[in-house]
Design a protein around this motif. Structure first.
Motif, mmCIF file in Angstrom:
data_model
loop_
_atom_site.group_PDB
_atom_site.id
_atom_site.type_symbol
_atom_site.label_atom_id
_atom_site.label_comp_id
_atom_site.label_asym_id
_atom_site.label_seq_id
_atom_site.Cartn_x
_atom_site.Cartn_y
_atom_site.Cartn_z
ATOM 1 N N GLN A 105 4.165 7.243 -0.811
ATOM 2 C CA GLN A 105 5.087 8.705 -1.792
ATOM 3 C C GLN A 105 4.064 9.396 -0.473
ATOM 4 O OE1 GLN A 105 3.574 8.883 -5.881
ATOM 5 N NE2 GLN A 105 5.186 6.747 -5.825
ATOM 6 N N SER A 106 4.752 10.330 0.052
ATOM 7 C CA SER A 106 4.067 11.262 1.001
ATOM 8 C C SER A 106 2.668 12.264 0.459
ATOM 9 C CB SER A 106 4.984 11.747 1.833
ATOM 10 O OG SER A 106 6.132 12.297 1.512
ATOM 11 N N ASN A 107 3.574 12.228 -1.336
ATOM 12 C CA ASN A 107 2.338 14.089 -1.456
ATOM 13 C C ASN A 107 1.013 12.741 -1.775
ATOM 14 O OD1 ASN A 107 5.293 12.222 -3.157
ATOM 15 N ND2 ASN A 107 2.850 12.709 -4.869
ATOM 16 N N MET A 108 0.852 11.430 -2.572
ATOM 17 C CA MET A 108 -0.655 10.992 -2.276
ATOM 18 C C MET A 108 -1.150 10.268 -1.607
ATOM 19 S SD MET A 108 1.194 9.411 -6.666
ATOM 20 C CE MET A 108 -0.949 8.976 -6.769
ATOM 21 N N PHE A 109 -2.533 10.354 -1.711
ATOM 22 C CA PHE A 109 -3.346 10.037 -0.874
ATOM 23 C C PHE A 109 -4.712 9.926 -1.405
ATOM 24 C CE2 PHE A 109 -4.461 14.557 -0.375
ATOM 25 C CZ PHE A 109 -6.063 14.143 -0.250
ATOM 26 N N MET A 110 -6.107 9.020 -1.431
ATOM 27 C CA MET A 110 -7.018 9.066 -2.148
ATOM 28 C C MET A 110 -7.399 8.820 -1.500
ATOM 29 S SD MET A 110 -7.549 5.113 -2.823
ATOM 30 C CE MET A 110 -7.118 3.899 -1.199
ATOM 31 N N TYR A 111 -8.861 9.066 -1.424
ATOM 32 C CA TYR A 111 -10.759 9.232 -1.010
ATOM 33 C C TYR A 111 -11.424 8.735 -1.853
ATOM 34 C CZ TYR A 111 -12.224 13.796 -2.948
ATOM 35 O OH TYR A 111 -13.044 14.234 -4.428
ATOM 36 N N SER A 112 -12.227 8.202 -0.994
ATOM 37 C CA SER A 112 -13.596 7.245 -2.120
ATOM 38 C C SER A 112 -14.950 7.484 -1.729
ATOM 39 C CB SER A 112 -13.331 5.578 -1.482
ATOM 40 O OG SER A 112 -13.802 5.271 -0.118
ATOM 41 N N THR A 113 -15.921 7.735 -2.149
ATOM 42 C CA THR A 113 -17.409 8.226 -2.278
ATOM 43 C C THR A 113 -18.336 7.254 -2.373
ATOM 44 O OG1 THR A 113 -18.008 8.953 -4.391
ATOM 45 C CG2 THR A 113 -16.206 10.285 -3.505
ATOM 46 N N SER A 114 -19.297 7.901 -1.953
ATOM 47 C CA SER A 114 -20.991 6.977 -1.936
ATOM 48 C C SER A 114 -21.550 6.669 -3.093
ATOM 49 C CB SER A 114 -22.009 8.048 -1.396
ATOM 50 O OG SER A 114 -22.415 9.319 -1.741
ATOM 51 N N LYS A 115 -21.150 7.601 -3.996
ATOM 52 C CA LYS A 115 -20.982 7.467 -5.680
ATOM 53 C C LYS A 115 -20.413 6.128 -6.354
ATOM 54 C CE LYS A 115 -22.991 11.019 -7.231
ATOM 55 N NZ LYS A 115 -23.181 12.914 -8.558
ATOM 56 N N GLY A 116 -19.550 5.576 -5.395
ATOM 57 C CA GLY A 116 -18.734 4.560 -5.819
ATOM 58 C C GLY A 116 -16.999 4.687 -6.617
ATOM 59 N N VAL A 117 -17.356 6.244 -6.544
ATOM 60 C CA VAL A 117 -15.703 6.723 -7.160
ATOM 61 C C VAL A 117 -14.510 6.698 -6.143
ATOM 62 C CG1 VAL A 117 -15.357 9.418 -8.205
ATOM 63 C CG2 VAL A 117 -17.516 7.986 -8.398
ATOM 64 N N ILE A 118 -13.083 6.806 -6.947
ATOM 65 C CA ILE A 118 -11.804 6.609 -6.073
ATOM 66 C C ILE A 118 -11.526 7.913 -6.644
ATOM 67 C CG2 ILE A 118 -9.972 5.711 -5.172
ATOM 68 C CD1 ILE A 118 -11.879 3.256 -5.456
ATOM 69 N N ARG A 119 -10.611 8.327 -5.873
ATOM 70 C CA ARG A 119 -9.984 9.995 -6.206
ATOM 71 C C ARG A 119 -8.704 9.752 -5.696
ATOM 72 N NH1 ARG A 119 -15.147 12.498 -6.185
ATOM 73 N NH2 ARG A 119 -16.267 13.250 -7.898
ATOM 74 N N VAL A 120 -7.831 9.879 -6.709
ATOM 75 C CA VAL A 120 -6.251 9.552 -6.231
ATOM 76 C C VAL A 120 -6.005 11.078 -6.397
ATOM 77 C CG1 VAL A 120 -4.459 8.820 -6.252
ATOM 78 C CG2 VAL A 120 -5.907 7.724 -6.576
ATOM 79 N N CYS A 121 -5.071 11.920 -5.763
ATOM 80 C CA CYS A 121 -4.975 13.348 -5.853
ATOM 81 C C CYS A 121 -3.304 13.274 -5.476
ATOM 82 C CB CYS A 121 -5.605 14.207 -4.381
ATOM 83 S SG CYS A 121 -7.357 14.099 -4.525
ATOM 84 N N ASP A 122 -2.727 14.634 -5.398
ATOM 85 C CA ASP A 122 -1.434 15.138 -5.596
ATOM 86 C C ASP A 122 -1.806 16.345 -5.113
ATOM 87 O OD1 ASP A 122 1.273 15.354 -5.666
ATOM 88 O OD2 ASP A 122 1.344 14.253 -7.733
ATOM 89 N N LEU A 123 -0.939 16.488 -3.840
ATOM 90 C CA LEU A 123 -0.513 17.389 -2.575
ATOM 91 C C LEU A 123 0.527 18.119 -3.251
ATOM 92 C CD1 LEU A 123 -0.948 16.277 0.755
ATOM 93 C CD2 LEU A 123 -2.032 17.468 -0.568
ATOM 94 N N ARG A 124 1.370 17.828 -4.966
ATOM 95 C CA ARG A 124 2.038 18.832 -5.442
ATOM 96 C C ARG A 124 1.035 19.508 -6.305
ATOM 97 N NH1 ARG A 124 6.485 14.291 -7.611
ATOM 98 N NH2 ARG A 124 4.296 13.563 -7.943
#
Length: 445
Positions: free
Chosen positions: A248-267
């Protein structure tokens, strides 16, 4: 060069292919395949030869590595890339190039090291290979193509004939060409490169920002994540990795030093800080200690090949998240519990801050990640099997299944021989594992 907001329309969501494909009900048996490098002690290894990046291409035929000296080295499968019933053949050295050199940032009076942090293969065109590489600040795009060397040859049959030379191929070889150098829009060290499924865009992430690029445009990037506060003293977390969704070209994720993952939707939003879906395990405050905030930091995170799951690696565990139900991880695999008894030693020698990569197998059930003491771990997520493999130059397969409650005693445990970089072939059960300046391959059947 400027950073703008996202202004282009992304492809609509593509549904995942359903349940993970399976290589069968039997357990995968892993065997040693090959190794590049020889057995030396850590003290005898030159620092510039240490491998810092490792990546297969989309076909699995090629594998590339980068080192601290800024060199990009490429290997290819010996059977010419035709995937037989036995899979790819052994990998052989193909070519290498000097991707980055040491630079100096005069504005900040700091030296920019030549070490390669990340490699990302782009879609090939014909017989040409295209690769993105980055050090701390500069992203480059390379083209690897076959170059034929011609020289004039006189083919006259007699001396009376007019001598007219003809050009004939005298030699051929691979020629690297630097196609693009992207502007230095990152203020902090780049830790991620990820290609979009549409083949036209890629992400680059540093400690506080994630930028979206169009491959053919080097004059601007779109800022999609910005965690930088007005006052730098208020920084509470940093970005550790960022990845595009595999389909899915509209979705990506990033992880952080707090142990959190955030999945993002560019739409939903062009700046995805506040609209992201959060994957997080709430820590019990009563269980906190001095090391808690360090070991919960996510080293690396990746999507499964079918796009249904997220695999994240922190210092001690691998967590498996189902994107259809993100309230809690579907599985938490403790890699090697005895390492928790050595946290004080790891803190003193700073190895507790090491970042281990994680990679998903082609069936979305197998995962590979690294460890210390010349070990790495192969996880069968479907069967909940954690196999520890010891790298060996004797061409023997030394492995054992790690139980849920492991009580091994760590004697003469070597923190210097660590397998920070691992990669899974996208087409078959084949993993590449880098330990210092050596590259190992293991094959599953």
């Amino acid at each position: 060069p400027k950073i703008a907001t996202v202004a282009r329309f992304f492809q609509p969501m593509i549904k995942s292919t359903g349940s993970p494909t399976s290589s069968g009900d039997k357990k995968v048996e892993w065997k040693f395949s090959q190794v590049f490098g020889d057995k030396t002690t850590s003290e005898q290894i030159h620092d510039e030869d240490i491998i810092t990046a490792l990546e297969f291409d989309q076909t699995g035929k090629y594998v590339s590595l980068g080192d601290k000296a800024g060199r990009l080295i490429i290997f290819d499968a010996s059977n010419g890339g035709s995937k037989s019933k036995q899979g790819f053949g052994e990998y052989q050295y193909l070519t290498e190039l000097q991707s980055h050199v040491k630079e100096f940032d005069y504005l900040k009076s700091t030296e920019i090291e030549e070490r390669i942090n990340q490699i990302q293969w782009l879609r090939p065109q014909g017989n040409n290979l295209y690769i993105l590489t980055t050090n701390d600040k500069t992203i480059k795009m390379w083209k690897i193509s076959e170059k034929k060397i011609k020289k004039p040859v006189f083919l006259n049959k007699s001396d009376k004939d007019t001598k007219l030379p003809q050009m004939q191929v005298s030699d051929s070889g691979l020629m690297p060409t630097l196609l693009k150098t992207y502007p230095q829009l990152h203020s902090y060290h780049i830790n991620s490169l990820s290609l979009c499924s549409n083949g036209e865009n890629f992400l680059s992430g540093d400690d506080l920002r994630v930028n979206l690029w169009t491959i053919d445009r080097t004059n601007e990037a779109f800022n999609v994540i910005d965690l930088k506060p007005d006052n730098l003293e208020e920084i509470s977390e940093v970005i550790t990795s960022s990845k595009f969704h595999p389909t899915q070209s509209n979705m990506f994720m990033y992880s952080t030093s707090k142990g959190v993952i955030r999945v993002c939707d560019l739409r939903k939003s062009t700046l995805c800080d506040k609209t992201a879906q959060t994957l997080e395990v709430k820590e019990n405050p009563s269980n906190k200690n001095f090391f808690t905030d360090i070991i919960v930091s996510i080293c690396d995170a990746t999507f499964s090949r079918n796009g249904k799951y997220v695999f994240s690696r922190d210092f001690c565990t691998v967590k498996v998240w189902d994107l259809a139900n993100t309230s809690k991880p579907v599985n938490v695999i403790s890699l090697y519990d005895p390492i928790k008894t050595k946290l004080c030693d790891l803190y003193e020698n700073e190895c507790i801050f090491d970042k281990f990569s994680i990679s998903s197998g082609p069936d979305s059930n197998q995962v590979v990640t690294g460890m210390f003491n010349s070990n790495f771990h192969l996880l069968d997520v479907k069967r909940d099997i954690n196999t520890q493999v010891e790298l060996s130059f004797s061409k023997k397969t030394i492995s054992k299944v790690i139980p849920k409650k492991c009580t091994d005693t760590l004697n003469n445990y070597d923190y210097t021989r660590k397998t920070l970089k691992t990669a899974f072939n996208p087409k078959e059960n084949l993993v590449a594992v880098a330990c210092l300046n050596c590259l190992f391959f293991y094959k599953g059947s």
